[in-house]
Design a protein around this motif. Structure first.
Motif, mmCIF file in Angstrom:
data_model
loop_
_atom_site.group_PDB
_atom_site.id
_atom_site.type_symbol
_atom_site.label_atom_id
_atom_site.label_comp_id
_atom_site.label_asym_id
_atom_site.label_seq_id
_atom_site.Cartn_x
_atom_site.Cartn_y
_atom_site.Cartn_z
ATOM 1 N N GLU A 1 -3.699 -9.082 16.797
ATOM 2 C CA GLU A 1 -4.706 -8.770 15.784
ATOM 3 C C GLU A 1 -5.461 -7.484 16.137
ATOM 4 O O GLU A 1 -5.774 -6.676 15.265
ATOM 5 C CB GLU A 1 -5.671 -9.947 15.657
ATOM 6 N N LYS B 1 2.189 -13.509 10.862
ATOM 7 C CA LYS B 1 3.472 -13.356 10.177
ATOM 8 C C LYS B 1 4.408 -12.404 10.930
ATOM 9 O O LYS B 1 5.594 -12.680 11.089
ATOM 10 C CB LYS B 1 3.242 -12.839 8.758
ATOM 11 N N TYR B 2 3.863 -11.273 11.384
ATOM 12 C CA TYR B 2 4.687 -10.269 12.042
ATOM 13 C C TYR B 2 4.598 -10.309 13.563
ATOM 14 O O TYR B 2 5.145 -9.440 14.240
ATOM 15 C CB TYR B 2 4.324 -8.876 11.516
ATOM 16 N N LYS B 3 3.889 -11.313 14.075
ATOM 17 C CA LYS B 3 3.735 -11.497 15.519
ATOM 18 C C LYS B 3 3.214 -10.224 16.191
ATOM 19 O O LYS B 3 3.776 -9.729 17.168
ATOM 20 C CB LYS B 3 5.056 -11.955 16.133
ATOM 21 N N ILE B 4 2.130 -9.705 15.618
ATOM 22 C CA ILE B 4 1.470 -8.499 16.124
ATOM 23 C C ILE B 4 0.080 -8.909 16.587
ATOM 24 O O ILE B 4 -0.599 -9.673 15.911
ATOM 25 C CB ILE B 4 1.331 -7.442 15.006
ATOM 26 N N GLU C 1 -3.425 -13.487 8.950
ATOM 27 C CA GLU C 1 -2.135 -13.850 8.361
ATOM 28 C C GLU C 1 -1.056 -12.822 8.717
ATOM 29 O O GLU C 1 0.052 -13.195 9.096
ATOM 30 C CB GLU C 1 -2.261 -13.935 6.833
ATOM 31 N N LEU C 2 -1.405 -11.542 8.575
ATOM 32 C CA LEU C 2 -0.430 -10.499 8.898
ATOM 33 C C LEU C 2 -0.066 -10.511 10.377
ATOM 34 O O LEU C 2 1.102 -10.355 10.737
ATOM 35 C CB LEU C 2 -0.990 -9.125 8.514
ATOM 36 N N LEU D 1 -3.655 -4.374 14.965
ATOM 37 C CA LEU D 1 -3.841 -4.121 13.540
ATOM 38 C C LEU D 1 -5.210 -3.507 13.265
ATOM 39 O O LEU D 1 -5.329 -2.560 12.490
ATOM 40 C CB LEU D 1 -3.691 -5.415 12.736
#
Length: 58
Positions: free
Chosen positions: A16, A11-14, A7-8, A19
């Motif tokens: 995976e 949401k932030y177009k990073i 999801e993160l 992260l």
């Protein structure tokens, strides 16, 4: 946790993987800090124990 990471990332177009790498590095940093703090904490506890022992012997 897997779902939250996705999801993160979305949401932030990073990516995976970015992260995951960041989380891994933070965990390593925390472990390293804990290793550095352990001797300091032991010394503080010993000092406290000695001071309590000395004050109760009177």
């Amino acid at each position: 946790m897997e779902e939250k990471l996705r999801e993160l990332a979305a949401k932030y177009k990073i990516p995976e993987k970015l992260l995951r790498d960041a989380i891994q590095r933070e965990q390593e940093k925390v472990v390293l800090q804990n290793r550095r703090m352990a001797p300091v904490l032991v010394e503080m506890i010993e000092r406290y124990a000695d001071s309590v022992t000395l004050s109760t012997e009177d």
